[in-house]
Design a protein around this motif. Structure first.
Motif, PDB file in Angstrom:
ATOM      1  N   SER A  91       0.852  -1.178   0.000  1.00  0.00           N
ATOM      2  CA  SER A  91       0.000   0.000   0.000  1.00  0.00           C
ATOM      3  C   SER A  91       0.891   1.233   0.000  1.00  0.00           C
ATOM      4  CB  SER A  91      -0.898   0.001   1.239  1.00  0.00           C
ATOM      5  OG  SER A  91      -1.727   1.144   1.249  1.00  0.00           O
ATOM      6  N   PHE A  92       0.592   2.167  -0.884  1.00  0.00           N
ATOM      7  CA  PHE A  92       1.401   3.368  -1.022  1.00  0.00           C
ATOM      8  C   PHE A  92       0.728   4.545  -0.309  1.00  0.00           C
ATOM      9  CE2 PHE A  92       2.651   0.762  -4.622  1.00  0.00           C
ATOM     10  CZ  PHE A  92       4.040   0.862  -4.579  1.00  0.00           C
ATOM     11  N   ARG A  93       1.518   5.292   0.431  1.00  0.00           N
ATOM     12  CA  ARG A  93       1.029   6.481   1.136  1.00  0.00           C
ATOM     13  C   ARG A  93       1.191   7.690   0.207  1.00  0.00           C
ATOM     14  NH1 ARG A  93       5.270   5.730   5.737  1.00  0.00           N
ATOM     15  NH2 ARG A  93       6.319   5.150   3.802  1.00  0.00           N
ATOM     16  N   ILE A  94       0.073   8.352  -0.075  1.00  0.00           N
ATOM     17  CA  ILE A  94       0.060   9.505  -0.977  1.00  0.00           C
ATOM     18  C   ILE A  94       0.077  10.786  -0.162  1.00  0.00           C
ATOM     19  CG2 ILE A  94      -1.223  10.740  -2.763  1.00  0.00           C
ATOM     20  CD1 ILE A  94      -2.501   8.103  -3.574  1.00  0.00           C
ATOM     21  N   ARG A 114       7.074  20.971   1.950  1.00  0.00           N
ATOM     22  CA  ARG A 114       6.905  20.025   3.053  1.00  0.00           C
ATOM     23  C   ARG A 114       6.494  18.640   2.568  1.00  0.00           C
ATOM     24  NH1 ARG A 114       3.757  24.069   7.290  1.00  0.00           N
ATOM     25  NH2 ARG A 114       5.552  25.459   7.679  1.00  0.00           N
ATOM     26  N   ILE A 115       5.765  18.582   1.466  1.00  0.00           N
ATOM     27  CA  ILE A 115       5.387  17.277   0.905  1.00  0.00           C
ATOM     28  C   ILE A 115       6.622  16.588   0.350  1.00  0.00           C
ATOM     29  CG2 ILE A 115       3.936  16.091  -0.784  1.00  0.00           C
ATOM     30  CD1 ILE A 115       1.967  18.411  -0.574  1.00  0.00           C
ATOM     31  N   VAL A 116       7.493  17.351  -0.314  1.00  0.00           N
ATOM     32  CA  VAL A 116       8.753  16.802  -0.802  1.00  0.00           C
ATOM     33  C   VAL A 116       9.592  16.309   0.378  1.00  0.00           C
ATOM     34  CG1 VAL A 116      10.974  17.450  -1.821  1.00  0.00           C
ATOM     35  CG2 VAL A 116       8.842  18.073  -2.967  1.00  0.00           C
ATOM     36  N   GLY A 117       9.607  17.073   1.466  1.00  0.00           N
ATOM     37  CA  GLY A 117      10.342  16.654   2.654  1.00  0.00           C
ATOM     38  C   GLY A 117       9.836  15.336   3.199  1.00  0.00           C
ATOM     39  N   SER A 132       8.146   9.407   4.921  1.00  0.00           N
ATOM     40  CA  SER A 132       6.859   9.452   5.605  1.00  0.00           C
ATOM     41  C   SER A 132       5.720   9.146   4.632  1.00  0.00           C
ATOM     42  CB  SER A 132       6.633  10.830   6.228  1.00  0.00           C
ATOM     43  OG  SER A 132       7.620  11.124   7.187  1.00  0.00           O
ATOM     44  N   VAL A 133       5.955   9.449   3.355  1.00  0.00           N
ATOM     45  CA  VAL A 133       5.005   9.103   2.297  1.00  0.00           C
ATOM     46  C   VAL A 133       5.781   8.445   1.161  1.00  0.00           C
ATOM     47  CG1 VAL A 133       3.419  10.975   2.899  1.00  0.00           C
ATOM     48  CG2 VAL A 133       5.163  11.350   1.140  1.00  0.00           C
TER      49      VAL A 133
END
Length: 264
Positions: free
Chosen positions: A4-7, A59-62, A68-69
């Protein structure tokens, strides 16, 4: 069994529509996902201020880099052109209409019929520059917030018209609010506008393999050309530069424009 992939996604209405669309397309290929909502610098800015370069993706890139994702769904126009080499855009799915739209308080009004001195709300230097080139009489003023917030400000009389992306209005079910789709020859689109960019870690072969199924080669060719042009000028997502590419039968056509006095 596929993991399962975290988006990673912002929590705005538009971002969630886009992330859920990606999740649904991956599910069609038997790929399970879950959404992880990340609050970005752009979300935390004071409501009446403009955002800086990469504010909606940093922050999403981080989170992608610290694992974390597993993948991130961005609006391609928000992604800085100096992408981290540890990451890759594994898919540019089929693109929505990349043009801008005029949304008016008096329905049926067009750019040509807006009254002299009408107030037009936008926080985009690009839109401001191109509109002033054809209608210097218009009073351009900053107007911030998400799409629904801007529409509410229009309806209560804070402005006479707005300029918004056709794609965002369409994805949110507000296409009926469009009074005029502005030709790219009048208001050149932001590079990448209307396209999603699904980003993964370059060393995550399983994520790359899952996401690449959503890639549209023609959209990729057009968006990468637009982003290359933006990068070559030294501009960013807040620069008064527009570019729109189209791939037809393997041939790329790229049309671009910039404010005459702009320098990077």
């Amino acid at each position: 069994m596929t993991r399962s992939f975290r988006i990673g996604t912002r929590g705005s209405a538009l971002a969630l529509v886009q992330a859920n669309w990606v999740a649904a397309r991956l599910a069609e290929h038997g790929v399970p996902t879950e959404l992880v909502i990340i609050r970005t610098e752009g979300d935390d800015r004071p409501i009446d201020t403009a955002w800086g370069e990469g504010a909606f993706v940093g922050r999403i890139v981080g989170a992608l880099l610290d694992r974390s994702v597993d993948l991130a769904v961005h609006s391609a126009k928000d992604v800085p052109t100096d992408e981290d080499t540890r990451l890759v855009v594994a898919a540019y799915p089929p693109r929505e209409d990349p043009r801008d739209a005029l949304v008016c308080r008096v329905r049926g009004t067009t750019l040509a019929t807006l009254p002299h001195g009408a107030r037009v709300g936008t926080d985009s230097p690009r839109r401001t520059a191109f509109l002033r080139a054809v209608r210097p009489d218009l009073r351009m003023h900053p107007l911030h917030g998400n799409v629904d917030t801007r529409l509410a400000k229009l309806d209560r009389g804070d402005s006479d018209a707005l300029v918004l992306a056709v794609a965002g209005l369409t994805r949110l079910g507000h296409a009926d609010r469009i009074d005029e789709v502005l030709p790219a020859s009048v208001v050149a689109s932001a590079p990448g506008q209307g396209s999603l960019a699904i980003q993964v870690r370059a060393d995550d072969a399983e994520a790359v393999a899952a996401v690449v199924r959503l890639d549209d080669p023609d959209t990729r060719g057009a968006v990468e050309a637009e982003r290359a042009l933006l990068n070559a000028t030294g501009g960013g997502c807040r620069s008064p530069i527009g570019a729109i590419g189209r791939v037809t039968d393997g041939v790329l056509e790229l049309v671009a424009g910039a404010e005459r006095t702009w320098t990077p």
